[in-house]
Scaffold this active site. Structure first.
Site, PDB file in Angstrom:
ATOM      1  CE  LYS A 175      77.487  36.412  31.632  1.00 35.83           C
ATOM      2  NZ  LYS A 175      78.493  36.455  30.621  1.00 35.83           N
ATOM      3  CB  SER A 218      76.020  34.595  27.855  1.00 34.69           C
ATOM      4  OG  SER A 218      77.460  35.080  28.365  1.00 34.69           O
ATOM      5  CB  SER A 265      79.083  37.190  26.507  1.00 32.30           C
ATOM      6  OG  SER A 265      78.773  35.899  25.904  1.00 32.30           O
TER       7      SER A 265
END
Lengths: 101, 524
Positions: free
Chosen positions: B83, B158, B182
Protein backbone atom coordinates in the site's frame (compact mmCIF):
# COMPACT_ATOMS: atom_id res chain seq x y z
CA UNK A 1 -30.80 18.97 10.56
CA UNK A 2 -29.49 20.39 13.78
CA UNK A 3 -26.77 22.96 13.40
CA UNK A 4 -23.74 22.23 15.56
CA UNK A 5 -21.33 24.56 13.83
CA UNK A 6 -21.85 27.81 11.93
CA UNK A 7 -19.85 28.96 8.95
CA UNK A 8 -18.03 31.33 11.22
CA UNK A 9 -17.12 28.46 13.59
CA UNK A 10 -15.84 26.48 10.63
CA UNK A 11 -13.73 29.40 9.47
CA UNK A 12 -12.17 29.59 12.95
CA UNK A 13 -11.52 25.84 12.99
CA UNK A 14 -9.90 26.05 9.56
CA UNK A 15 -7.56 28.73 10.81
CA UNK A 16 -6.65 26.60 13.82
CA UNK A 17 -6.05 23.59 11.57
CA UNK A 18 -4.04 25.75 9.15
CA UNK A 19 -6.22 24.86 6.20
CA UNK A 20 -7.17 27.75 3.98
CA UNK A 21 -10.84 27.45 3.06
CA UNK A 22 -12.27 29.64 0.33
CA UNK A 23 -15.59 31.42 0.75
CA UNK A 24 -17.04 28.98 -1.80
CA UNK A 25 -15.86 25.93 0.19
CA UNK A 26 -17.21 27.17 3.50
CA UNK A 27 -20.95 26.34 3.10
CA UNK A 28 -20.32 22.77 1.90
CA UNK A 29 -17.75 22.08 4.62
CA UNK A 30 -20.16 23.44 7.21
CA UNK A 31 -23.00 21.27 5.94
CA UNK A 32 -20.76 18.17 5.77
CA UNK A 33 -19.50 18.69 9.32
CA UNK A 34 -23.00 19.23 10.69
CA UNK A 35 -24.09 16.00 8.99
CA UNK A 36 -21.18 14.06 10.47
CA UNK A 37 -21.45 15.58 13.95
CA UNK A 38 -25.12 14.61 13.97
CA UNK A 39 -24.06 10.95 13.59
CA UNK A 40 -21.79 11.33 16.64
CA UNK A 41 -24.60 12.19 19.03
CA UNK A 42 -25.01 8.51 20.00
CA UNK A 43 -22.10 8.81 22.39
CA UNK A 44 -23.58 11.84 24.10
CA UNK A 45 -26.70 9.87 24.94
CA UNK A 46 -24.71 7.24 26.83
CA UNK A 47 -24.63 7.11 30.60
CA UNK A 48 -20.91 6.86 31.16
CA UNK A 49 -20.84 7.63 34.86
CA UNK A 50 -17.91 5.87 36.49
CA UNK A 51 -16.55 4.39 33.24
CA UNK A 52 -12.77 4.69 33.03
CA UNK A 53 -11.56 5.84 29.61
CA UNK A 54 -9.22 3.66 27.56
CA UNK A 55 -6.89 5.90 25.62
CA UNK A 56 -4.99 3.10 23.96
CA UNK A 57 -5.58 -0.62 23.32
CA UNK A 58 -2.18 -1.47 24.80
CA UNK A 59 -2.66 -0.37 28.37
CA UNK A 60 0.77 -0.55 29.93
CA UNK A 61 2.75 1.55 27.49
CA UNK A 62 5.80 3.33 28.72
CA UNK A 63 8.38 5.49 27.05
CA UNK A 64 11.23 3.65 25.42
CA UNK A 65 14.70 5.05 25.57
CA UNK A 66 17.81 3.49 24.20
CA UNK A 67 21.44 3.74 25.11
CA UNK A 68 23.28 6.84 23.97
CA UNK A 69 25.15 5.12 21.15
CA UNK A 70 25.74 6.19 17.58
CA UNK A 71 23.51 4.22 15.25
CA UNK A 72 22.95 4.48 11.52
CA UNK A 73 20.39 7.15 10.60
CA UNK A 74 19.54 9.52 7.81
CA UNK A 75 22.41 11.63 6.54
CA UNK A 76 22.01 15.38 6.47
CA UNK A 77 21.42 15.27 2.71
CA UNK A 78 18.85 12.50 3.01
CA UNK A 79 16.96 14.42 5.66
CA UNK A 80 16.79 17.47 3.41
CA UNK A 81 16.10 15.56 0.20
CA UNK A 82 12.33 16.00 0.30
CA UNK A 83 12.32 19.60 1.49
CA UNK A 84 10.68 22.00 -0.96
CA UNK A 85 13.31 24.65 -0.31
CA UNK A 86 16.74 24.44 1.33
CA UNK A 87 19.67 26.75 1.78
CA UNK A 88 23.05 26.15 3.41
CA UNK A 89 21.96 22.76 4.70
CA UNK A 90 18.75 24.04 6.32
CA UNK A 91 15.06 24.35 5.60
CA UNK A 92 13.89 27.67 4.20
CA UNK A 93 10.66 29.24 5.45
CA UNK A 94 9.06 32.62 4.84
CA UNK A 95 8.94 35.20 7.60
CA UNK A 96 7.36 33.86 10.76
CA UNK A 97 6.20 37.14 12.27
CA UNK A 98 4.99 38.75 9.08
CA UNK A 99 7.77 41.24 8.48
CA UNK A 100 9.87 41.42 5.34
CA UNK A 101 12.63 38.88 5.08
CA UNK B 1 2.65 -17.00 -19.17
CA UNK B 2 1.91 -14.13 -16.82
CA UNK B 3 -1.58 -15.49 -16.31
CA UNK B 4 -0.19 -18.72 -14.95
CA UNK B 5 1.82 -16.93 -12.30
CA UNK B 6 -1.13 -14.66 -11.75
CA UNK B 7 -3.27 -17.54 -10.60
CA UNK B 8 -0.58 -19.26 -8.56
CA UNK B 9 -0.46 -18.94 -4.82
CA UNK B 10 2.62 -17.66 -3.03
CA UNK B 11 3.33 -21.22 -1.90
CA UNK B 12 3.10 -22.51 -5.47
CA UNK B 13 5.45 -19.83 -6.78
CA UNK B 14 7.94 -20.59 -4.04
CA UNK B 15 7.66 -24.31 -4.78
CA UNK B 16 8.10 -23.76 -8.52
CA UNK B 17 11.29 -21.81 -7.86
CA UNK B 18 12.56 -24.47 -5.46
CA UNK B 19 12.01 -27.24 -8.01
CA UNK B 20 13.51 -25.06 -10.77
CA UNK B 21 10.40 -25.17 -12.93
CA UNK B 22 11.06 -21.53 -13.70
CA UNK B 23 13.58 -18.89 -12.64
CA UNK B 24 12.81 -15.89 -10.48
CA UNK B 25 13.80 -13.62 -13.38
CA UNK B 26 11.38 -15.35 -15.72
CA UNK B 27 8.57 -15.30 -13.17
CA UNK B 28 9.21 -11.65 -12.24
CA UNK B 29 9.13 -10.57 -15.90
CA UNK B 30 5.83 -12.38 -16.33
CA UNK B 31 4.36 -10.85 -13.17
CA UNK B 32 5.44 -7.36 -14.26
CA UNK B 33 3.92 -7.75 -17.71
CA UNK B 34 0.79 -9.17 -16.10
CA UNK B 35 0.55 -6.02 -13.96
CA UNK B 36 1.15 -3.90 -17.02
CA UNK B 37 -1.73 -5.54 -18.86
CA UNK B 38 -4.30 -5.85 -16.07
CA UNK B 39 -3.62 -2.48 -14.51
CA UNK B 40 -4.62 -0.59 -17.63
CA UNK B 41 -8.19 -1.28 -16.61
CA UNK B 42 -7.92 -1.81 -12.83
CA UNK B 43 -5.49 0.92 -11.73
CA UNK B 44 -4.41 -0.91 -8.61
CA UNK B 45 -0.84 0.41 -8.78
CA UNK B 46 0.42 3.93 -8.30
CA UNK B 47 3.96 2.84 -9.00
CA UNK B 48 5.55 -0.30 -10.36
CA UNK B 49 9.13 -0.97 -9.29
CA UNK B 50 10.74 -3.14 -12.01
CA UNK B 51 14.31 -2.27 -11.00
CA UNK B 52 13.82 -3.29 -7.39
CA UNK B 53 11.93 -6.39 -8.53
CA UNK B 54 14.66 -7.48 -10.95
CA UNK B 55 17.32 -6.85 -8.35
CA UNK B 56 15.48 -9.00 -5.81
CA UNK B 57 14.80 -11.70 -8.42
CA UNK B 58 18.48 -11.82 -9.26
CA UNK B 59 19.31 -12.49 -5.61
CA UNK B 60 16.74 -15.28 -5.54
CA UNK B 61 18.17 -16.88 -8.68
CA UNK B 62 21.65 -16.67 -7.17
CA UNK B 63 20.35 -18.34 -4.01
CA UNK B 64 18.74 -21.09 -6.09
CA UNK B 65 22.00 -21.62 -7.98
CA UNK B 66 24.10 -21.72 -4.82
CA UNK B 67 21.70 -23.99 -2.95
CA UNK B 68 20.87 -21.33 -0.32
CA UNK B 69 17.25 -20.99 -1.43
CA UNK B 70 15.95 -23.88 0.64
CA UNK B 71 16.98 -22.23 3.87
CA UNK B 72 15.30 -18.96 2.93
CA UNK B 73 11.79 -19.72 4.09
CA UNK B 74 8.42 -19.93 2.36
CA UNK B 75 8.15 -16.34 1.09
CA UNK B 76 11.44 -16.36 -0.80
CA UNK B 77 10.77 -15.38 -4.40
CA UNK B 78 7.15 -14.35 -3.79
CA UNK B 79 6.11 -11.12 -5.54
CA UNK B 80 4.50 -8.64 -3.15
CA UNK B 81 2.85 -5.23 -3.48
CA UNK B 82 2.64 -2.56 -0.78
CA UNK B 83 0.00 0.00 0.00
CA UNK B 84 1.34 3.41 -0.90
CA UNK B 85 1.39 4.59 2.70
CA UNK B 86 4.33 2.28 3.41
CA UNK B 87 7.84 3.58 3.01
CA UNK B 88 10.15 1.62 0.75
CA UNK B 89 13.48 3.32 0.35
CA UNK B 90 13.94 5.17 -2.93
CA UNK B 91 10.32 4.73 -4.03
CA UNK B 92 7.56 7.28 -3.92
CA UNK B 93 5.23 7.12 -0.92
CA UNK B 94 2.31 9.27 -1.95
CA UNK B 95 -0.59 8.18 0.28
CA UNK B 96 -2.53 8.87 -2.95
CA UNK B 97 -2.33 12.56 -2.08
CA UNK B 98 -1.07 15.62 -3.87
CA UNK B 99 0.56 16.45 -0.54
CA UNK B 100 3.10 13.64 -1.00
CA UNK B 101 3.07 13.31 -4.79
CA UNK B 102 6.81 13.93 -5.07
CA UNK B 103 7.93 12.42 -1.77
CA UNK B 104 10.70 9.85 -2.09
CA UNK B 105 11.21 7.58 0.92
CA UNK B 106 14.64 7.85 2.51
CA UNK B 107 13.97 4.73 4.60
CA UNK B 108 11.97 1.51 4.65
CA UNK B 109 9.05 0.62 6.93
CA UNK B 110 9.69 -2.31 9.26
CA UNK B 111 6.80 -4.38 7.85
CA UNK B 112 8.11 -3.88 4.31
CA UNK B 113 11.67 -4.67 5.37
CA UNK B 114 10.46 -7.86 7.04
CA UNK B 115 8.97 -9.11 3.78
CA UNK B 116 12.14 -8.17 1.89
CA UNK B 117 14.22 -10.02 4.48
CA UNK B 118 11.92 -13.01 3.94
CA UNK B 119 12.82 -12.89 0.24
CA UNK B 120 9.72 -11.24 -1.22
CA UNK B 121 10.09 -9.49 -4.57
CA UNK B 122 8.79 -5.90 -4.34
CA UNK B 123 6.80 -5.14 -7.48
CA UNK B 124 5.16 -1.84 -6.59
CA UNK B 125 3.01 0.44 -4.48
CA UNK B 126 -0.76 0.27 -4.55
CA UNK B 127 -3.58 2.78 -4.75
CA UNK B 128 -5.59 3.81 -1.71
CA UNK B 129 -7.99 6.41 -0.43
CA UNK B 130 -6.09 9.60 0.23
CA UNK B 131 -4.23 9.14 3.52
CA UNK B 132 -6.43 6.03 4.00
CA UNK B 133 -9.55 8.15 4.60
CA UNK B 134 -12.29 6.23 2.86
CA UNK B 135 -13.93 2.96 1.98
CA UNK B 136 -13.82 2.99 -1.83
CA UNK B 137 -10.36 4.12 -3.04
CA UNK B 138 -12.24 6.86 -4.90
CA UNK B 139 -10.57 9.63 -2.93
CA UNK B 140 -7.17 8.81 -4.42
CA UNK B 141 -5.93 11.95 -6.12
CA UNK B 142 -4.64 9.69 -8.90
CA UNK B 143 -8.09 8.29 -9.68
CA UNK B 144 -10.02 5.29 -8.39
CA UNK B 145 -9.17 1.60 -8.54
CA UNK B 146 -11.80 -0.62 -10.19
CA UNK B 147 -13.12 -3.83 -8.70
CA UNK B 148 -11.73 -6.72 -10.79
CA UNK B 149 -15.05 -8.59 -10.44
CA UNK B 150 -17.02 -5.73 -11.99
CA UNK B 151 -15.20 -2.67 -13.16
CA UNK B 152 -18.21 -0.43 -12.63
CA UNK B 153 -17.86 -1.10 -8.90
CA UNK B 154 -15.43 0.02 -6.22
CA UNK B 155 -12.82 -2.36 -4.79
CA UNK B 156 -13.49 -1.04 -1.31
CA UNK B 157 -10.94 0.87 0.66
CA UNK B 158 -8.86 2.28 1.84
CA UNK B 159 -6.45 -0.52 0.81
CA UNK B 160 -8.40 -1.01 -2.43
CA UNK B 161 -5.33 -1.18 -4.66
CA UNK B 162 -3.76 -4.02 -2.68
CA UNK B 163 -7.04 -5.99 -2.62
CA UNK B 164 -7.66 -5.49 -6.34
CA UNK B 165 -4.08 -6.39 -7.28
CA UNK B 166 -4.44 -9.71 -5.45
CA UNK B 167 -7.97 -10.37 -6.77
CA UNK B 168 -6.93 -9.71 -10.37
CA UNK B 169 -3.97 -12.07 -10.11
CA UNK B 170 -1.37 -9.34 -10.45
CA UNK B 171 0.35 -10.46 -7.24
CA UNK B 172 -0.26 -13.39 -4.91
CA UNK B 173 0.16 -11.27 -1.77
CA UNK B 174 0.15 -7.63 -0.73
CA UNK B 175 0.25 -5.56 2.42
CA UNK B 176 -2.40 -3.09 3.52
CA UNK B 177 -3.27 -1.15 6.63
CA UNK B 178 -6.53 -1.13 8.56
CA UNK B 179 -7.72 1.70 10.80
CA UNK B 180 -11.47 1.04 10.66
CA UNK B 181 -11.79 -1.81 8.16
CA UNK B 182 -9.37 -0.78 5.43
CA UNK B 183 -7.99 -4.30 4.95
CA UNK B 184 -11.07 -6.39 5.75
CA UNK B 185 -13.64 -4.42 3.75
CA UNK B 186 -11.70 -4.31 0.42
CA UNK B 187 -10.77 -7.97 0.91
CA UNK B 188 -14.48 -8.70 1.28
CA UNK B 189 -15.44 -6.60 -1.74
CA UNK B 190 -12.75 -8.23 -3.90
CA UNK B 191 -13.18 -11.83 -2.72
CA UNK B 192 -9.75 -12.31 -1.16
CA UNK B 193 -8.39 -13.01 2.32
CA UNK B 194 -7.48 -9.90 4.32
CA UNK B 195 -6.12 -9.86 7.86
CA UNK B 196 -6.09 -7.08 10.43
CA UNK B 197 -4.02 -8.61 13.21
CA UNK B 198 -4.51 -7.74 16.85
CA UNK B 199 -3.18 -4.22 17.50
CA UNK B 200 0.47 -4.61 18.47
CA UNK B 201 1.26 -7.76 16.49
CA UNK B 202 2.84 -5.80 13.62
CA UNK B 203 5.10 -2.75 13.78
CA UNK B 204 3.67 0.48 12.39
CA UNK B 205 7.08 2.11 11.95
CA UNK B 206 7.40 3.66 8.52
CA UNK B 207 3.70 3.44 7.71
CA UNK B 208 2.20 6.91 7.37
CA UNK B 209 0.05 7.29 10.47
CA UNK B 210 -3.70 7.92 10.35
CA UNK B 211 -5.04 6.89 13.75
CA UNK B 212 -2.10 5.73 15.82
CA UNK B 213 -4.13 3.81 18.41
CA UNK B 214 -6.18 2.14 15.64
CA UNK B 215 -3.82 1.49 12.70
CA UNK B 216 -2.56 -2.00 12.09
CA UNK B 217 -0.75 -3.51 9.09
CA UNK B 218 -1.75 -6.86 7.64
CA UNK B 219 -1.65 -9.08 4.57
CA UNK B 220 -3.90 -9.79 1.60
CA UNK B 221 -3.71 -13.15 -0.16
CA UNK B 222 -5.88 -15.49 -2.19
CA UNK B 223 -5.70 -18.20 0.42
CA UNK B 224 -5.45 -18.47 4.19
CA UNK B 225 -2.09 -20.23 4.24
CA UNK B 226 -0.34 -17.49 2.23
CA UNK B 227 -1.85 -14.84 4.49
CA UNK B 228 -0.60 -16.75 7.54
CA UNK B 229 2.92 -16.95 6.11
CA UNK B 230 2.88 -13.21 5.50
CA UNK B 231 1.81 -12.51 9.07
CA UNK B 232 4.52 -14.87 10.30
CA UNK B 233 7.04 -12.67 8.50
CA UNK B 234 5.84 -9.26 9.66
CA UNK B 235 4.85 -9.99 13.28
CA UNK B 236 6.84 -9.09 16.35
CA UNK B 237 8.47 -6.48 18.48
CA UNK B 238 10.14 -3.56 16.76
CA UNK B 239 12.19 -1.19 18.91
CA UNK B 240 11.03 1.61 16.59
CA UNK B 241 7.34 1.13 17.52
CA UNK B 242 6.77 1.01 21.26
CA UNK B 243 3.25 -0.40 20.75
CA UNK B 244 4.53 -3.49 18.94
CA UNK B 245 4.62 -6.62 21.05
CA UNK B 246 6.74 -9.76 21.23
CA UNK B 247 5.16 -12.26 18.85
CA UNK B 248 6.78 -15.25 17.21
CA UNK B 249 3.89 -17.53 16.33
CA UNK B 250 3.40 -19.85 13.39
CA UNK B 251 -0.04 -18.89 12.12
CA UNK B 252 -0.01 -21.82 9.69
CA UNK B 253 0.33 -24.33 12.54
CA UNK B 254 -3.35 -25.09 13.13
CA UNK B 255 -4.78 -24.61 9.64
CA UNK B 256 -5.37 -28.34 9.13
CA UNK B 257 -6.80 -28.99 12.56
CA UNK B 258 -10.42 -28.33 11.68
CA UNK B 259 -12.90 -26.63 13.98
CA UNK B 260 -14.22 -29.59 15.93
CA UNK B 261 -14.76 -28.48 19.50
CA UNK B 262 -14.28 -24.80 18.75
CA UNK B 263 -16.87 -22.32 19.93
CA UNK B 264 -17.90 -19.82 17.29
CA UNK B 265 -19.81 -16.76 18.47
CA UNK B 266 -22.62 -15.30 16.42
CA UNK B 267 -24.22 -11.97 17.23
CA UNK B 268 -28.00 -12.06 16.62
CA UNK B 269 -28.24 -8.26 16.82
CA UNK B 270 -25.72 -7.92 13.96
CA UNK B 271 -27.72 -10.29 11.80
CA UNK B 272 -30.86 -8.21 12.38
CA UNK B 273 -29.13 -4.92 11.62
CA UNK B 274 -31.00 -2.44 9.52
CA UNK B 275 -29.26 -2.19 6.16
CA UNK B 276 -27.78 -5.69 6.16
CA UNK B 277 -28.36 -6.98 2.62
CA UNK B 278 -30.29 -10.29 2.50
CA UNK B 279 -27.60 -11.90 0.33
CA UNK B 280 -24.94 -11.06 2.93
CA UNK B 281 -27.12 -12.27 5.79
CA UNK B 282 -27.82 -15.55 3.99
CA UNK B 283 -24.15 -16.07 3.19
CA UNK B 284 -23.10 -15.56 6.82
CA UNK B 285 -25.83 -17.90 8.06
CA UNK B 286 -24.70 -20.53 5.56
CA UNK B 287 -21.10 -20.11 6.71
CA UNK B 288 -22.16 -20.57 10.32
CA UNK B 289 -24.00 -23.74 9.32
CA UNK B 290 -20.89 -25.03 7.54
CA UNK B 291 -18.82 -24.49 10.65
CA UNK B 292 -21.43 -26.24 12.74
CA UNK B 293 -21.44 -29.17 10.32
CA UNK B 294 -17.66 -29.28 10.61
CA UNK B 295 -17.94 -29.74 14.36
CA UNK B 296 -17.89 -26.23 15.76
CA UNK B 297 -20.42 -25.17 18.37
CA UNK B 298 -22.33 -21.99 17.56
CA UNK B 299 -22.86 -19.77 20.58
CA UNK B 300 -25.04 -16.67 20.58
CA UNK B 301 -23.27 -13.70 22.12
CA UNK B 302 -24.02 -10.05 22.70
CA UNK B 303 -21.91 -7.02 21.91
CA UNK B 304 -24.32 -4.44 23.32
CA UNK B 305 -22.06 -1.42 22.89
CA UNK B 306 -21.17 -2.08 19.28
CA UNK B 307 -24.01 0.28 18.39
CA UNK B 308 -21.91 3.20 19.62
CA UNK B 309 -18.82 2.08 17.72
CA UNK B 310 -19.38 4.15 14.58
CA UNK B 311 -19.82 7.32 16.60
CA UNK B 312 -16.83 6.59 18.80
CA UNK B 313 -14.72 5.71 15.78
CA UNK B 314 -15.59 8.90 13.94
CA UNK B 315 -14.48 10.80 17.00
CA UNK B 316 -11.26 8.91 17.72
CA UNK B 317 -10.14 8.51 14.09
CA UNK B 318 -10.43 12.18 13.08
CA UNK B 319 -8.90 13.37 16.36
CA UNK B 320 -5.84 11.19 15.86
CA UNK B 321 -5.72 12.10 12.17
CA UNK B 322 -5.89 15.80 13.03
CA UNK B 323 -2.82 15.35 15.17
CA UNK B 324 -0.94 13.08 12.75
CA UNK B 325 -1.58 15.25 9.72
CA UNK B 326 -0.25 18.33 11.47
CA UNK B 327 3.18 17.14 10.37
CA UNK B 328 2.51 18.17 6.79
CA UNK B 329 3.92 21.65 7.12
CA UNK B 330 5.19 22.33 3.57
CA UNK B 331 8.66 22.91 5.03
CA UNK B 332 10.38 19.59 5.70
CA UNK B 333 8.63 17.57 2.98
CA UNK B 334 5.38 17.49 1.07
CA UNK B 335 3.57 19.95 -1.15
CA UNK B 336 4.55 23.60 -0.81
CA UNK B 337 2.60 26.48 -2.27
CA UNK B 338 5.35 29.00 -2.74
CA UNK B 339 5.41 32.78 -2.90
CA UNK B 340 3.71 33.64 0.40
CA UNK B 341 4.92 36.42 2.65
CA UNK B 342 4.46 34.63 5.95
CA UNK B 343 4.86 31.06 7.12
CA UNK B 344 1.22 30.97 8.29
CA UNK B 345 0.02 31.86 4.80
CA UNK B 346 2.28 29.20 3.30
CA UNK B 347 0.89 26.59 5.73
CA UNK B 348 -2.71 27.45 4.94
CA UNK B 349 -2.27 27.57 1.18
CA UNK B 350 -0.14 24.43 1.01
CA UNK B 351 -2.51 22.39 3.15
CA UNK B 352 -5.54 23.78 1.29
CA UNK B 353 -4.12 22.70 -2.06
CA UNK B 354 -2.26 19.58 -0.92
CA UNK B 355 -5.11 17.82 0.91
CA UNK B 356 -8.24 16.50 -0.80
CA UNK B 357 -11.82 16.98 0.39
CA UNK B 358 -12.09 13.98 2.73
CA UNK B 359 -8.71 14.66 4.34
CA UNK B 360 -9.81 18.24 4.98
CA UNK B 361 -13.12 17.10 6.44
CA UNK B 362 -11.40 14.75 8.88
CA UNK B 363 -8.81 17.31 9.90
CA UNK B 364 -11.55 19.90 10.42
CA UNK B 365 -13.64 17.42 12.38
CA UNK B 366 -10.66 16.62 14.60
CA UNK B 367 -10.06 20.31 15.08
CA UNK B 368 -13.66 20.74 16.28
CA UNK B 369 -13.79 17.63 18.48
CA UNK B 370 -10.55 18.45 20.28
CA UNK B 371 -11.44 22.07 20.91
CA UNK B 372 -11.70 23.06 24.55
CA UNK B 373 -15.50 23.40 24.40
CA UNK B 374 -16.16 20.02 22.83
CA UNK B 375 -13.44 17.74 24.24
CA UNK B 376 -15.63 16.56 27.11
CA UNK B 377 -18.63 16.10 24.84
CA UNK B 378 -16.95 13.77 22.36
CA UNK B 379 -13.31 12.77 22.72
CA UNK B 380 -13.36 11.82 26.39
CA UNK B 381 -16.68 9.89 26.21
CA UNK B 382 -15.48 8.13 23.06
CA UNK B 383 -12.55 6.80 25.08
CA UNK B 384 -14.98 5.67 27.79
CA UNK B 385 -16.98 3.87 25.12
CA UNK B 386 -13.76 2.24 24.02
CA UNK B 387 -13.63 0.70 27.49
CA UNK B 388 -17.19 -0.63 27.16
CA UNK B 389 -16.59 -2.09 23.70
CA UNK B 390 -13.36 -3.72 24.86
CA UNK B 391 -15.17 -5.24 27.85
CA UNK B 392 -17.89 -6.55 25.50
CA UNK B 393 -15.27 -8.49 23.57
CA UNK B 394 -13.55 -9.69 26.74
CA UNK B 395 -16.83 -11.08 28.03
CA UNK B 396 -17.65 -12.65 24.67
CA UNK B 397 -14.28 -14.35 24.44
CA UNK B 398 -14.81 -15.96 27.82
CA UNK B 399 -17.47 -18.00 26.01
CA UNK B 400 -16.18 -18.36 22.46
CA UNK B 401 -12.91 -18.80 20.52
CA UNK B 402 -13.85 -16.64 17.58
CA UNK B 403 -16.76 -14.44 16.45
CA UNK B 404 -18.32 -14.83 13.01
CA UNK B 405 -20.22 -12.03 11.27
CA UNK B 406 -20.38 -9.88 8.17
CA UNK B 407 -17.52 -7.65 7.05
CA UNK B 408 -19.81 -5.14 5.38
CA UNK B 409 -23.58 -4.83 5.24
CA UNK B 410 -23.55 -5.17 1.44
CA UNK B 411 -21.33 -6.16 -1.47
CA UNK B 412 -19.27 -3.66 -3.49
CA UNK B 413 -21.16 -0.54 -4.50
CA UNK B 414 -20.95 1.27 -7.81
CA UNK B 415 -18.28 3.88 -8.41
CA UNK B 416 -19.73 7.25 -7.46
CA UNK B 417 -22.80 5.67 -5.84
CA UNK B 418 -22.30 7.10 -2.35
CA UNK B 419 -21.30 10.71 -2.03
CA UNK B 420 -22.55 11.77 1.40
CA UNK B 421 -19.72 11.28 3.91
CA UNK B 422 -21.97 10.50 6.89
CA UNK B 423 -23.80 7.80 4.88
CA UNK B 424 -20.50 6.32 3.75
CA UNK B 425 -19.28 6.04 7.35
CA UNK B 426 -22.23 3.82 8.32
CA UNK B 427 -20.94 1.06 6.04
CA UNK B 428 -18.05 0.56 8.49
CA UNK B 429 -20.40 -0.58 11.27
CA UNK B 430 -19.09 -4.15 11.51
CA UNK B 431 -15.39 -3.40 11.16
CA UNK B 432 -14.71 -0.36 13.36
CA UNK B 433 -15.51 -1.94 16.76
CA UNK B 434 -12.53 -4.26 16.27
CA UNK B 435 -10.12 -1.37 15.76
CA UNK B 436 -11.51 0.43 18.78
CA UNK B 437 -10.84 -2.56 21.04
CA UNK B 438 -7.65 -3.62 19.26
CA UNK B 439 -8.80 -7.20 18.63
CA UNK B 440 -7.81 -8.99 15.44
CA UNK B 441 -10.21 -9.54 12.58
CA UNK B 442 -10.03 -11.04 9.14
CA UNK B 443 -12.11 -11.29 6.01
CA UNK B 444 -12.60 -14.65 4.30
CA UNK B 445 -14.36 -15.07 0.93
CA UNK B 446 -17.71 -16.88 0.95
CA UNK B 447 -18.24 -16.95 -2.81
CA UNK B 448 -20.66 -14.65 -4.62
CA UNK B 449 -23.82 -13.03 -3.29
CA UNK B 450 -27.03 -14.36 -4.81
CA UNK B 451 -28.39 -10.95 -5.81
CA UNK B 452 -25.35 -8.90 -6.83
CA UNK B 453 -23.10 -11.75 -8.02
CA UNK B 454 -20.29 -9.94 -6.21
CA UNK B 455 -18.00 -11.43 -3.55
CA UNK B 456 -19.27 -11.65 0.04
CA UNK B 457 -16.82 -11.76 2.93
CA UNK B 458 -17.17 -13.27 6.37
CA UNK B 459 -15.48 -11.46 9.21
CA UNK B 460 -13.80 -13.55 11.87
CA UNK B 461 -12.84 -11.73 15.07
CA UNK B 462 -10.37 -13.17 17.57
CA UNK B 463 -9.44 -12.59 21.20
CA UNK B 464 -6.63 -10.05 21.61
CA UNK B 465 -3.38 -11.79 20.63
CA UNK B 466 -5.30 -14.98 19.81
CA UNK B 467 -5.03 -14.43 16.05
CA UNK B 468 -4.34 -18.12 15.43
CA UNK B 469 -7.97 -18.84 16.34
CA UNK B 470 -9.33 -16.92 13.38
CA UNK B 471 -6.83 -18.47 10.98
CA UNK B 472 -7.98 -21.92 12.07
CA UNK B 473 -11.64 -21.11 11.40
CA UNK B 474 -10.76 -19.29 8.17
CA UNK B 475 -9.05 -22.43 6.90
CA UNK B 476 -12.23 -24.40 7.55
CA UNK B 477 -14.32 -21.88 5.62
CA UNK B 478 -11.79 -22.07 2.82
CA UNK B 479 -12.24 -25.83 2.66
CA UNK B 480 -15.97 -25.20 2.12
CA UNK B 481 -15.75 -22.28 -0.29
CA UNK B 482 -12.49 -22.90 -2.16
CA UNK B 483 -9.33 -20.87 -2.43
CA UNK B 484 -7.09 -19.06 -4.88
CA UNK B 485 -9.98 -17.54 -6.78
CA UNK B 486 -9.02 -14.88 -9.29
CA UNK B 487 -11.69 -12.52 -10.64
CA UNK B 488 -13.10 -14.16 -13.81
CA UNK B 489 -12.00 -11.44 -16.25
CA UNK B 490 -8.43 -11.99 -15.10
CA UNK B 491 -8.44 -15.72 -14.56
CA UNK B 492 -7.43 -17.98 -17.40
CA UNK B 493 -8.02 -21.61 -18.17
CA UNK B 494 -4.82 -22.17 -16.24
CA UNK B 495 -6.74 -21.33 -13.11
CA UNK B 496 -8.32 -24.75 -12.99
CA UNK B 497 -4.79 -26.03 -12.84
CA UNK B 498 -3.71 -23.63 -10.15
CA UNK B 499 -6.72 -23.71 -7.87
CA UNK B 500 -7.73 -25.83 -4.91
CA UNK B 501 -4.17 -26.34 -3.78
CA UNK B 502 -3.13 -28.31 -6.88
CA UNK B 503 0.51 -27.78 -7.66
CA UNK B 504 0.42 -25.64 -10.78
CA UNK B 505 3.16 -26.05 -13.27
CA UNK B 506 4.13 -23.75 -16.06
CA UNK B 507 4.12 -26.59 -18.54
CA UNK B 508 3.28 -26.42 -22.22
CA UNK B 509 -0.36 -27.40 -21.93
CA UNK B 510 -1.18 -24.74 -19.39
CA UNK B 511 0.66 -22.11 -21.41
CA UNK B 512 -1.36 -23.03 -24.46
CA UNK B 513 -4.56 -22.62 -22.49
CA UNK B 514 -3.42 -19.21 -21.32
CA UNK B 515 -2.53 -18.09 -24.82
CA UNK B 516 -6.08 -18.68 -25.93
CA UNK B 517 -7.30 -16.51 -23.11
CA UNK B 518 -4.70 -13.84 -23.83
CA UNK B 519 -6.62 -12.89 -26.92
CA UNK B 520 -9.71 -12.19 -24.89
CA UNK B 521 -7.99 -10.40 -22.05
CA UNK B 522 -5.48 -8.67 -24.28
CA UNK B 523 -2.60 -9.71 -22.03
CA UNK B 524 0.67 -8.42 -23.49
Amino acid sequence: MKKYVSESDVADMAEYARIGLSDEELPKMTADLNGIIDELQVIRQYDLTGVTPTFHPIGDLSNVSRGDEVKPGLTHDEALKNAPKTEDGGFVVPSILGGEK
Amino acid sequence: MSDIFGTMSAAQIHQGLASKEFSAAEMTDAILSGIDAADKSIHAFLQVTPDLAHEAAQKIDQAIASGDFESMGPLAGVPCAYKDNMNLRDTHTTCASKMLENYVSPFTATCVQDTLDAGCIPVGKTNMDEFAFGSTTESSVFGPTKNPWDQTRVPGGSSGGSAAAVAAGMVPVALGSDTGGSIRQPAGFCGVVGVKPTYGVVSRYGVVAFGSSLDQVGPFARNVHDAAEMLNAIQGRDPKDCTSQQSAKDFTANLDEGVKGMKVGVVPAFMESEGLAPEVKNAIEAAAKHLEDAGAELVEIELPNAKAAISAYYVLGPCEAFSNLARFDSVRYGYCDEGHKTLAEQYEASRAKGFGAEAKRRIMLGSYLLSANEYHNYYYPAQQIRTLITQDYQRAFEKVDVILGPVSPCTAFKLGEITDPATMYLFDMFTVPVNISGNGGMSVPLGLGKDSSMPVGAQLICPAFGDENMFRVAAELERCYGSNTVAPDFASAAQANASAGANASADGSASAAVSADDQKGGTR
